[in-house]
Design an enzyme around this catalytic site. Structure first.
Site, short mmCIF file in Angstrom:
data_model
loop_
_atom_site.label_atom_id
_atom_site.label_comp_id
_atom_site.label_asym_id
_atom_site.label_seq_id
_atom_site.Cartn_x
_atom_site.Cartn_y
_atom_site.Cartn_z
N ASP A 154 2.51 6.87 3.98
CA ASP A 154 2.34 7.67 2.78
C ASP A 154 3.51 7.41 1.84
O ASP A 154 4.06 6.31 1.82
CB ASP A 154 2.23 9.16 3.15
CG ASP A 154 1.27 9.91 2.23
OD1 ASP A 154 1.65 10.14 1.07
OD2 ASP A 154 0.17 10.26 2.68
N ASN A 279 -11.23 11.02 -2.78
CA ASN A 279 -11.55 12.20 -3.60
C ASN A 279 -12.31 11.87 -4.88
O ASN A 279 -12.20 12.60 -5.86
CB ASN A 279 -10.24 12.92 -3.98
CG ASN A 279 -9.45 13.35 -2.78
OD1 ASN A 279 -10.00 13.75 -1.77
ND2 ASN A 279 -8.13 13.25 -2.88
#
Length: 759
Positions: A154, A279
């Site tokens: 990340d 998303n």
């Protein structure tokens, strides 16, 4: 083995005690009549606890009680005995004997008591999503796993966050290997807190794991951006440095071989990869779209599909994604939303499973999480929510025996298990009338390779039957060894059935066989192949037609040739039906340099208007990345002549402009007495069609209606035309011309039957 009566009674009383505890931690006392009536209504299950009882006496306890019990404790000041029933004592008879004794004030089973597993973290009440996945119950069994390492790929992690620091191990910053993997965005810190914020430490929040080993691998910058090369490197680094689980709350819509190789490397090393679906409310991003990855979507606060959550055939499970309270940069806390917040919950649950069952394989962990999930949309698997919302306590208590075949019951076509394309299933087939059904939903016509691997060779064959969608022809194969089958299957839902070919086989050494079934799917080439080179360019005789094409192989270039017979402006458009595809157009006049059209990104329409004069032109289409893509593109042209006609060339039936839909109005231009404008329409059912043709110059115009064989059905002329004709289902042509030029005419095309139905 039949359960003993005393075991049943003990378990029933144990359940009664649990109920009373949850009613308010009150003193458990069973009054004589109440005890028997409650026992009769409870469900029985065996337990392994010793059969101990607590009895409070009004006076001294009678020595007779010791005939069937052993005295463990006597508290004379309280007049309480702790007794253990001797072996072979019938509990039911014993209770009947003593339950009405007037010297007994109360009696109860001696229940096990344990500390509460609700953490004391300050902001735990804000972590409402944990109750929705039943974490409190799960924590009664396991709260930590410091035996395995979870790598978080990340933006890095806040290395000094007090709720994370005790659980962090060394990682790496792949953007700058001389720097630490310190988070400069916040996203990675959000993710880390959900997985393993230190639990029960009186501060902050509790992670799924209270104690763990988190490895921060920084592959994204302060904007939250990176690339597939860094992600692929990060996966390999994590594997080589001891990671057992790799969490990727990131992704991209386009397939990349480098990332695929890294994922395959991890899988080969028995590392479980968990990834967020994305998303965009579109198809799954990669790496979540790889079938070997445990892919996670999101549900909203009502446990319904979150509309932003990406979906598709490779989606496995969902978890809460809205308002997830977690750790924040600078030692703080915040709420965040998205599939990035759902995926860490699944990674944490996987680690808890490894703690309870350290010998599980990654595939077994994945299957437990899938098969124990709660349905939140359609029953069983669906492409919006996968197998459902994760349930931590059900996962930890999942019967491991079911891992042999978690897809049961699927013994009928109606209960067939959805089989995502490019996936592998592990199951077993039982001789006793067992049949395994699967259904494969192909988005396009394509080639499917089925690979059936058997744990051992058979003396008698297994039969595989494939039922292609929409056909009466079935394909039947009888096999005794691992076999590969290749079939060309239509778009839509096809079925696969596995069974023993002879249910009364003799000489079988076992009545069960374990197997794996894999399918590999490739979209078919389009009808215009082979057109990979300019010299093989496909000639489009009708500039009005819409071309549907595919990139069915790597570096597939599709060349087309068009002829323009009038000067004007040509609009070239390419749209796609998947975000996997990033179209690029090259347009060139014969013998001249090309124009490259590539202004938009993946999944977006490319379009450009170019001045043209009569001549030959070539169009080349390709995917920007050059990959094989499961998807289609649509290529279409619109020529606007210098006089404003947008339908040219449509001078012949092959060039006819499509008239699509009901109540359609079309404008055209007649250049001269030799110009003919052809139109085409198709009726799906018998209809009454009204055709109106008018012009503002009040000149005479002619309209001729033809069937598919170009037989004349109707001819009409005048300054305006209004005709209604009844037509059967089929393909039809309409020709418009005039004896002198018309700068503008109008066609109104109405389906009268459709209008009547609407009214």
């Amino acid at each position: 083995m039949r359960m003993k009566k005393q075991q049943i009674l003990i378990w029933n009383l144990f359940l009664i005690g649990i109920v009373l505890i949850h009613l308010g931690n009150r003193n458990i006392s069973l009054q004589p009549n109440q005890t028997i009536s409650m026992i009769s209504s409870m469900t029985s299950q065996p337990i392994t606890k010793q059969n101990e009882w607590i009895i409070k006496w009004k006076k001294e306890y009678p020595k007779e009680i010791l005939k069937d019990t052993r005295l463990i404790n006597w508290l004379p000041e309280l007049k309480v005995t702790r007794l253990q029933l001797k072996e072979n004592v019938n509990v039911s008879e014993w209770l009947k004997k003593w339950i009405d004794d007037p010297n007994i004030e109360y009696m109860q089973p001696n229940l096990t008591v344990r500390i509460s597993q609700v953490p004391n973290d300050l902001f735990y009440p804000k972590q409402t999503y944990l109750k929705r996945i039943h974490m409190e119950k799960a924590w009664e069994q396991v709260t930590k796993n410091s035996n395995i390492t979870i790598a978080i790929l990340d933006t890095g992690v806040d290395l000094e966050h007090p709720d994370l620091k005790p659980n962090l191990v060394d990682g790496i910053n792949l953007l700058d290997k001389k720097a630490k993997p310190q988070d400069d965005n916040g996203h990675g810190t959000n993710v880390a807190g959900i997985v393993a914020a230190v639990g029960n430490n009186s501060i902050g929040i509790a992670g799924i794991l209270w104690r763990a080993k988190l490895m921060p691998v920084k592959v994204l910058d302060k904007k939250g951006e990176g690339d597939s090369f860094l992600v692929g490197q990060g996966i390999r680094y994590a594997v080589d440095h001891g990671a057992d689980i790799i969490l990727l709350s990131l992704g991209e819509p386009v397939f990349t071989p480098f990332m695929k190789e890294a994922v395959d490397y991890a899988v080969a090393k028995n590392v479980l990869i968990v990834a967020a679906s994305g998303n965009e409310g579109n198809q799954l991003n990669y790496p979540a779209a790889f079938s070997s990855v445990l892919s996670v979507g999101a549900v909203d606060q009502d446990d319904e599909y979150a509309r932003y959550s990406n979906y598709g055939q490779q989606l496995d499970v969902v978890a809460p994604g809205d308002g997830i309270y977690t750790t924040q940069l600078g030692g703080q806390y915040t709420a965040n939303s998205g599939t990035s917040m759902a995926a860490p919950q699944v990674a944490g649950l996987a680690a808890l499973l490894y703690q309870k069952y350290p010998d599980l394989t990654p595939k077994e962990v994945e299957n437990i999480i899938k098969f124990s999930a709660d349905d939140v949309d359609q029953p069983g698997w669906d492409e919006k929510t996968g197998y459902g919302k994760i349930n931590a306590i059900r996962a930890l208590n999942f019967p491991l025996e079911r891992l042999k075949d978690g897809f049961e019951p699927n013994n009928t076509k109606e209960t067939a298990t959805p089989f995502p394309y490019n996936d592998t299933f592990f199951a077993q087939l039982t001789l006793n009338q067992d049949v395994d059904w699967y259904k494969l939903n192909l988005p396009y016509h394509g080639v499917v390779d089925f690979q059936l691997n058997l744990e051992k060779s058979l003396t008698s064959p297994i039969q595989i039957t494939v039922f292609p969608n929409g056909t009466n022809r079935n394909f039947i194969y009888k096999i005794k060894n691992s076999t590969k089958i290749t079939l060309n299957l239509p778009q839509g839902l096809s079925y696969i059935k596995l069974e023993y070919s002879d249910l009364n086989q003799k000489g079988m050494k076992t009545d069960q066989i374990r197997y794996s079934l894999t399918n590999q799917y490739r979209i078919n080439q389009d009808q215009f192949e082979n057109n990979d080179n300019l010299r093989d360019a496909y000639l489009l005789e009708n500039l009005q037609q819409i071309i549907k094409g595919t990139f069915h192989k790597e570096h597939d270039w599709d060349w087309y040739q068009i002829e323009v017979n009038q000067s004007g402006e040509l609009t070239v458009s390419v749209s796609v039906d998947t975000n996997r595809l990033d179209p690029v157009i090259w347009f060139q006049a014969k013998g001249k340099h090309n124009i490259e059209i590539d202004e938009k990104g993946s999944g977006e329409k490319e379009e450009k208007t170019i001045p043209v004069s009569p001549g030959t032109y070539y169009v080349r289409l390709a995917d920007y990345n050059g990959y094989e893509v499961i998807g289609e593109y649509q290529l279409y042209f619109q020529l606007t002549t210098s006089d404003g006609d947008t339908h040219e060339p449509n001078d012949f039936p092959l060039e006819a402009t499509p008239l699509n839909g009901d109540h359609l109005m079309t404008k055209g231009v007649i250049l001269n007495e030799k110009d003919q404008d052809w139109y085409q329409f198709f009726l799906t059912q018998p209809s009454a069609i009204q055709i109106q043709v008018t012009n503002t110059q009040n000149k005479k115009i002619r309209a001729v209606l033809y069937n598919s064989k170009l037989d004349v059905l109707l001819e009409s002329q005048g300054t305006s035309i209004n005709q209604t004709v009844s037509l059967d289902k089929g393909n039809y042509y309409l020709r418009v011309d005039a004896q002198s030029p018309l700068t503008s005419y109008q066609i109104i095309f109405n389906d009268q039957m459709s209008q009547k139905a609407e009214q």
